[in-house]
Design an enzyme around this catalytic site. Structure first.
Site, PDB file in Angstrom:
ATOM      1  N   ASP A  92       0.788  -1.169  -0.052  1.00 47.42           N
ATOM      2  CA  ASP A  92      -0.136   0.073   0.028  1.00 47.42           C
ATOM      3  C   ASP A  92       0.972   1.122  -0.036  1.00 47.42           C
ATOM      4  OD1 ASP A  92      -2.345   1.714  -0.068  1.00 47.42           O
ATOM      5  OD2 ASP A  92      -2.096   1.807   2.135  1.00 47.42           O
ATOM      6  N   ASP A 271      -7.986  -7.423   1.040  1.00 48.78           N
ATOM      7  CA  ASP A 271      -7.119  -7.410   2.023  1.00 48.78           C
ATOM      8  C   ASP A 271      -7.779  -6.669   3.269  1.00 48.78           C
ATOM      9  OD1 ASP A 271      -6.676  -4.593   1.096  1.00 48.78           O
ATOM     10  OD2 ASP A 271      -5.541  -4.598   3.000  1.00 48.78           O
TER      11      ASP A 271
END
Length: 376
Positions: A92, A271
């Site tokens: 990320d 996720d």
RNA sequence: GGGCAGUUACCAAAGUGGCCAACUGGGGCUGACUGUAACUCAGCUGUCUUUCGACUUCGGAGGUUCGAAUCCUUCACUGCCCA
């Protein structure tokens, strides 16, 4: 990176596919355990591979940049070499920290000025340097630097935020396309749809993201305070537009039910910290419902942790024992719960995939849904 | 046998005439957690009640006072010191 669509469900938008990276193949739909600081908390990679059967894990640009820092990561030869995980990694960008650390940062056109949550030092994240950092980390899939808009943002704010994310995307892509991976394997870059809970913004954002023609696309800014039904509605609107021949990643979601609803609407990748964080806090997700292992009712329940569970901890330990470990604040409690929850999440998406291929996904999902939310 | 100190809710420990159903820890119970500042956070923890509130408590008994966990008398028990 390459995506092969294997099956598309006839009664829904659910799909089964294969993502191929230089670090291996990922079967979709997939759940990706979160390993923010180069570690999936409380879980060894051995367990992650052999028992949980994780195919890809996450790392976080912001956290890894602060610690251990880029010098160490580069010296190590990238994150895979550093932590020993030789399968795919997605990082990320730090866009979520723009949201979650909002008290420690200032947004400007150039980027986000952060104060480190560790020592208070000042740092600037820009769409460009976030690409550079992810080159050094060496993630197989890197994410665009975005602003994760809060779920309760007013329309005007959401619009401005989305437009900023789009401008940042152009800059990030320019840097990405002008650079290459440092460690001999290829990396790919996913742009992120924003737009909060506003259909026209979501549509506009999805069109903009789709028009960039990248290898995969992400949906961000969901499960951040908006009603769940709104989230499902936004997924539908966005997936109507995002290309069908590219993987779709719903960022940060979610509960087992959220995941099945997402899969039904055409999401391929998920996720979430829930299986690990909630696990560490005593909550177990199972195919029969949810258990709070600190509850008194497990005190003398000597049946296996999860008689339908597929991981070894499910048969090896009893409910009464795990409750005892949580009440005693033993570290083993968090390990057992994390292993169980992750194994369950991976089992769930694996089952979804099997049923998509078998053609009975919708019926299977209808049967699963009421059980998943039940409190045991 | 004498002296001193003490006895407060599950445990520890504040409170020394009304703002006390009683600070604070711990323990216990319940809940929250969605791209991880999270082995974190929140609530409850005398009884009854959803709340408001009502009722019963601060070793036992008795007393002073409009009013007592707090003052007095006495009994019981605990710890330390002296014999």
């Amino acid at each position: 990176m390459n995506f092969t669509l294997q099956h598309t469900d006839k009664q829904s938008n659910a799909r089964a596919g294969l993502i191929t990276t230089d670090h291996g193949v990922i079967e979709t739909p997939i759940f990706m355990p979160v390993g923010t600081v180069a570690s999936v908390k409380a879980v060894h990679f051995h367990e992650l591979k052999e028992d949980i059967k994780a195919q890809i894990i996450l790392g976080n640009t912001y956290h890894l940049y602060l610690r251990p820092g880029l010098t160490i990561l580069e010296q190590a030869g990238g994150l895979h070499k550093f932590n020993g995980w030789d399968r795919p990694i997605l990082t990320d960008s730090g866009g979520y920290q723009v949201f979650s650390l909002s008290g420690n940062r200032k947004l400007k056109e150039e980027g986000a000025h952060f104060r480190s949550h560790i020592d208070g030092s000042k740092h600037l994240f820009t769409p460009e340097n976030v690409v550079d950092i992810q080159r050094i980390i060496g993630a197989d899939i890197m994410m665009a630097f975005d602003e994760c808009t809060p779920g309760d943002a007013p329309y005007d704010y959401a619009k401005k935020s989305m437009e900023l994310t789009h401008r940042w995307l152009k800059r990030g892509l320019e840097r990405f396309d002008a650079t290459t991976g440092k460690y001999g394997y290829s990396q790919t870059f996913f742009p992120i749809v924003q737009g909060c809970v506003y259909p026209d913004l979501r549509k506009q954002s999805a069109e903009f993201i789709a028009s960039q023609g990248r290898e995969g696309n992400a949906i961000g800014g969901l499960a951040v305070g908006e009603p769940t039904e709104k989230m499902y509605e936004m997924i539908e609107i966005v997936n109507e537009i995002l290309p069908k021949d590219k993987p779709r990643y719903l960022m940060g979601v979610g509960t087992p039910q959220n995941i099945l609803e997402g899969i039904e609407r055409g999401v391929d990748m998920f996720d979430c910290v829930m299986p690990t964080r909630n696990g560490r806090n005593g909550m177990l997700f199972t195919s029969q419902g949810i258990m709070n292992m600190r509850n008194e009712k497990w005190k003398n329940d000597f049946t296996p942790l999860d008689e339908f569970g597929t991981s070894y901890v499910d048969q090896a330990y009893t409910k009464a024992y795990l409750r005892h470990l949580f009440i005693s604040q033993e570290l083993l409690a968090m390990q057992i719960a994390s292993i169980h929850n992750l194994a369950f999440y991976l089992w769930l998406v694996g089952q979804a995939r099997n049923h998509i291929i078998a053609g009975d996904f919708v019926a299977w999902k209808r049967e699963m849904m009421p059980r998943l939310g039940r409190r045991l």
